[in-house]
Write an enzyme that holds these catalytic residues in place. Sequence first.
Site, PDB file in Angstrom:
ATOM      1  N   ARG A 145      70.877  70.195 149.632  1.00  0.00           N
ATOM      2  CA  ARG A 145      69.588  69.574 149.291  1.00  0.00           C
ATOM      3  C   ARG A 145      68.563  70.652 148.991  1.00  0.00           C
ATOM      4  O   ARG A 145      67.817  70.565 148.026  1.00  0.00           O
ATOM      5  CB  ARG A 145      69.126  68.663 150.423  1.00  0.00           C
ATOM      6  CG  ARG A 145      69.642  67.225 150.333  1.00  0.00           C
ATOM      7  CD  ARG A 145      71.171  67.136 150.214  1.00  0.00           C
ATOM      8  NE  ARG A 145      71.656  65.767 150.264  1.00  0.00           N
ATOM      9  CZ  ARG A 145      71.939  65.123 151.410  1.00  0.00           C
ATOM     10  NH1 ARG A 145      71.854  65.753 152.579  1.00  0.00           N
ATOM     11  NH2 ARG A 145      72.366  63.864 151.370  1.00  0.00           N
ATOM     12  N   ASP A 174      76.458  68.321 147.451  1.00  0.00           N
ATOM     13  CA  ASP A 174      75.942  66.966 147.650  1.00  0.00           C
ATOM     14  C   ASP A 174      75.476  66.430 146.305  1.00  0.00           C
ATOM     15  O   ASP A 174      75.624  67.104 145.278  1.00  0.00           O
ATOM     16  CB  ASP A 174      74.823  66.956 148.712  1.00  0.00           C
ATOM     17  CG  ASP A 174      74.891  65.675 149.538  1.00  0.00           C
ATOM     18  OD1 ASP A 174      74.746  64.579 148.948  1.00  0.00           O
ATOM     19  OD2 ASP A 174      75.111  65.766 150.756  1.00  0.00           O
ATOM     20  N   HIS A 245      78.731  61.397 147.819  1.00  0.00           N
ATOM     21  CA  HIS A 245      77.821  62.543 147.684  1.00  0.00           C
ATOM     22  C   HIS A 245      78.277  63.453 146.543  1.00  0.00           C
ATOM     23  O   HIS A 245      78.188  64.672 146.638  1.00  0.00           O
ATOM     24  CB  HIS A 245      77.729  63.319 149.001  1.00  0.00           C
ATOM     25  CG  HIS A 245      76.993  62.549 150.077  1.00  0.00           C
ATOM     26  ND1 HIS A 245      75.625  62.431 150.094  1.00  0.00           N
ATOM     27  CD2 HIS A 245      77.451  61.850 151.151  1.00  0.00           C
ATOM     28  CE1 HIS A 245      75.264  61.696 151.146  1.00  0.00           C
ATOM     29  NE2 HIS A 245      76.354  61.322 151.793  1.00  0.00           N
ATOM     30  N   GLU A 308      79.278  58.306 154.050  1.00  0.00           N
ATOM     31  CA  GLU A 308      78.445  57.528 153.134  1.00  0.00           C
ATOM     32  C   GLU A 308      79.012  57.441 151.714  1.00  0.00           C
ATOM     33  O   GLU A 308      78.401  57.906 150.768  1.00  0.00           O
ATOM     34  CB  GLU A 308      77.034  58.145 153.086  1.00  0.00           C
ATOM     35  CG  GLU A 308      76.371  58.144 154.430  1.00  0.00           C
ATOM     36  CD  GLU A 308      74.987  58.814 154.426  1.00  0.00           C
ATOM     37  OE1 GLU A 308      74.129  58.363 155.189  1.00  0.00           O
ATOM     38  OE2 GLU A 308      74.781  59.779 153.678  1.00  0.00           O
ATOM     39  N   TRP A 374      78.785  61.230 163.874  1.00  0.00           N
ATOM     40  CA  TRP A 374      77.343  61.390 163.633  1.00  0.00           C
ATOM     41  C   TRP A 374      76.574  60.095 163.776  1.00  0.00           C
ATOM     42  O   TRP A 374      75.394  60.093 164.058  1.00  0.00           O
ATOM     43  CB  TRP A 374      77.095  62.021 162.257  1.00  0.00           C
ATOM     44  CG  TRP A 374      77.321  61.137 161.058  1.00  0.00           C
ATOM     45  CD1 TRP A 374      78.493  60.921 160.412  1.00  0.00           C
ATOM     46  CD2 TRP A 374      76.328  60.367 160.354  1.00  0.00           C
ATOM     47  NE1 TRP A 374      78.312  60.074 159.353  1.00  0.00           N
ATOM     48  CE2 TRP A 374      76.993  59.716 159.290  1.00  0.00           C
ATOM     49  CE3 TRP A 374      74.952  60.170 160.516  1.00  0.00           C
ATOM     50  CZ2 TRP A 374      76.319  58.869 158.396  1.00  0.00           C
ATOM     51  CZ3 TRP A 374      74.285  59.337 159.630  1.00  0.00           C
ATOM     52  CH2 TRP A 374      74.966  58.699 158.582  1.00  0.00           C
ATOM     53  N   TRP A 452      69.931  68.839 158.198  1.00  0.00           N
ATOM     54  CA  TRP A 452      69.908  68.339 156.825  1.00  0.00           C
ATOM     55  C   TRP A 452      68.580  68.756 156.207  1.00  0.00           C
ATOM     56  O   TRP A 452      67.543  68.719 156.877  1.00  0.00           O
ATOM     57  CB  TRP A 452      70.050  66.811 156.813  1.00  0.00           C
ATOM     58  CG  TRP A 452      71.362  66.338 157.357  1.00  0.00           C
ATOM     59  CD1 TRP A 452      71.599  65.802 158.584  1.00  0.00           C
ATOM     60  CD2 TRP A 452      72.630  66.376 156.691  1.00  0.00           C
ATOM     61  NE1 TRP A 452      72.934  65.495 158.727  1.00  0.00           N
ATOM     62  CE2 TRP A 452      73.593  65.839 157.580  1.00  0.00           C
ATOM     63  CE3 TRP A 452      73.059  66.810 155.421  1.00  0.00           C
ATOM     64  CZ2 TRP A 452      74.946  65.721 157.249  1.00  0.00           C
ATOM     65  CZ3 TRP A 452      74.403  66.692 155.101  1.00  0.00           C
ATOM     66  CH2 TRP A 452      75.333  66.150 155.997  1.00  0.00           C
ATOM     67  N   THR A 453      68.612  69.135 154.929  1.00  0.00           N
ATOM     68  CA  THR A 453      67.436  69.840 154.404  1.00  0.00           C
ATOM     69  C   THR A 453      66.676  69.110 153.294  1.00  0.00           C
ATOM     70  O   THR A 453      65.970  69.752 152.510  1.00  0.00           O
ATOM     71  CB  THR A 453      67.841  71.238 153.905  1.00  0.00           C
ATOM     72  OG1 THR A 453      68.866  71.087 152.908  1.00  0.00           O
ATOM     73  CG2 THR A 453      68.354  72.093 155.043  1.00  0.00           C
ATOM     74  N   GLU A 454      66.786  67.791 153.234  1.00  0.00           N
ATOM     75  CA  GLU A 454      65.956  67.086 152.245  1.00  0.00           C
ATOM     76  C   GLU A 454      64.492  67.501 152.387  1.00  0.00           C
ATOM     77  O   GLU A 454      63.793  67.723 151.395  1.00  0.00           O
ATOM     78  CB  GLU A 454      66.041  65.567 152.443  1.00  0.00           C
ATOM     79  CG  GLU A 454      67.382  64.941 152.071  1.00  0.00           C
ATOM     80  CD  GLU A 454      68.302  64.781 153.262  1.00  0.00           C
ATOM     81  OE1 GLU A 454      68.228  65.610 154.205  1.00  0.00           O
ATOM     82  OE2 GLU A 454      69.112  63.834 153.267  1.00  0.00           O
TER      83      GLU A 454
HETATM   84  C1  TNX Z   1      73.148  61.091 156.677  1.00  0.00           C
HETATM   85  S1  TNX Z   1      74.999  62.583 158.447  1.00  0.00           S
HETATM   86  C2  TNX Z   1      73.914  61.967 155.944  1.00  0.00           C
HETATM   87  C3  TNX Z   1      73.234  62.997 155.121  1.00  0.00           C
HETATM   88  C4  TNX Z   1      71.740  62.903 155.202  1.00  0.00           C
HETATM   89  C5  TNX Z   1      71.334  62.578 156.618  1.00  0.00           C
HETATM   90  C6  TNX Z   1      69.864  62.549 156.834  1.00  0.00           C
HETATM   91  C7  TNX Z   1      75.837  62.447 157.219  1.00  0.00           C
HETATM   92  C8  TNX Z   1      77.221  62.741 157.433  1.00  0.00           C
HETATM   93  N1  TNX Z   1      75.261  62.054 156.063  1.00  0.00           N
HETATM   94  O1  TNX Z   1      73.689  62.937 153.806  1.00  0.00           O
HETATM   95  O2  TNX Z   1      71.196  64.123 154.803  1.00  0.00           O
HETATM   96  O3  TNX Z   1      71.865  61.326 156.972  1.00  0.00           O
HETATM   97  O4  TNX Z   1      69.586  62.539 158.206  1.00  0.00           O
END
Ligand code: TNX
Length: 511
Positions: A145, A174, A245, A308, A374, A452-454
């Site tokens: 990100r 990503d 992603h 995801e 997670w 995570w670096t958004e």
């Molecule tokens: C979920 S945790 C994601 C990331 C996002 C994050 C934001 C995970 C395996 N996937 O793509 O950056 O939430 O907190």
Amino acid sequence: MSPGGDLIPRPRSVTPVAGAVTLTPPFTVSAPPAWRHVVERFAADLRESVGWEVRLVAEGSPAEVTIGVAPGRAPEGYGLSVTDVVRVEASTASGARHALTTLRQLGPVAWWSRGASLNEARLDGVVIDDEPRYAWRGVHLDVARHFFGVAEVTRLIDLVAAHRLNRLHLHLNDDQGWRVEVPSWPRLTEVGATRPSSPLGHESDGLDDAVPHGGYFTAQDLQRLRTHAASRGVVIVPEIDLPGHAQAAIAAYPELGNTDEKLGVWTRWGISPHVLNAGEGALAFAEEVAVHVASLFPDSPVHIGGDECPTTEWEASAAAREVMARHGFVEARQLQGLFTKRMAEALRRRGHEVIAWDEVLEADVPDGVVIAAWRGVDRAEIAARRGLDVIMAPMQYLYLDWLSSDRPDEPVALGPAPLVTTWERVYSFGDVLAGLDSVVRARVRGVQAQLWTEYIATRDHLDYMAFPRLAALSEVAWGTTEDVGAFRRRLAAHVARLDARGVRYRPLDGP
Ligand code: TNX
């Protein structure tokens, strides 16, 4: 504070005793020849911090610090005593390294600075017996990100090691960027490593900054990081996150996608609906890039992502439905299992352990894959009861991209409250681990915090989000959490070390 009273993470046992040692430069360290590199690292650190010379002498020669082998110690365990001399014992180089990290914390704060001057270091008498509870003490960094380069990652490795943490998980691709060069797929970085803009403010504001953002690692960059990390006892765990992603990869190679839509590298945060198609070409791609990246980290476990992955495109695709029919799948979700299996098997044939995010549990998962849980502790429990080892990474405790507090003056972060992770909350995860039943507990390899670096674009902001929460995490991982008030007192002293390192940590009481 009593000797050893402000160590982080807290060792298993710390006993003040009579005696003291005053070290002055140059001083000598004796160690077995196989641990020479550990002493050299320590010597380089003291040279950098206070300009001292540390001389390595042969095992058995008189020295101010003696390091000896004690085969009975746990793999990462060590003994460290300060009486009229300083004595270290360990059974492995890792144990000896941890002892010297603890010794550096016992010494003056100047030992953590850069270019300071110091005449002597007085160490008070203490006997320390120590070993970590968990083998996996990890920190994850999303370089997709926002890209963080060799200098910043090197610095993070140093800080991670200073807390006796031992894994750095690098999230290398990503939707918003592909960050590792793959020679047989050059467009991944030619096209996929740069996006034209990023969200301005919070994603939900819907604004764009109109500033291109890019960057990637070459094989040589990663080699440098790997060597540096190894010198600090940190294993880099590369992640190639597929089949979801994947928008940056599809922007580079449209044939990997499901539709004819012309896609760019994504400029929004969130979950892109664009995922790899389920055909042989995309599966071979996933295998090839995972194997290539793994080859750059011959001794590392490899993370294959798997989080995801929306199935909307697969559901709408005749080609995907054909693949489903061929495999007798009843739901599109099962297609993800083809990627898990293909990547996992290729990596394991080459001797790599394989890790994946907990979503892979919803399709076929080969035995032996380690699950990074997670979405919650419950996902770890499901994995453990299926006989899979787990890394505890639950967002409700260990997501450092969440707000540091519910104060209105916190910098913009992933979510509004209640997505809050205070350092106290991170610390409290020690109690959660203690409450697990024996079946689950036996499967827990360790814990990992996620960056995570958004919403983290600069080194200073990374520092703010990482510390002091990583200090709390280190003690959870070491398995020696105690009353949070006592931890806070140690933390208040520990931040002087962070100051000495120039870390722009979040003050304990607020922004
Ligand atoms: C979920 S945790 C994601 C990331 C996002 C994050 C934001 C995970 C395996 N996937 O793509 O950056 O939430 O907190």
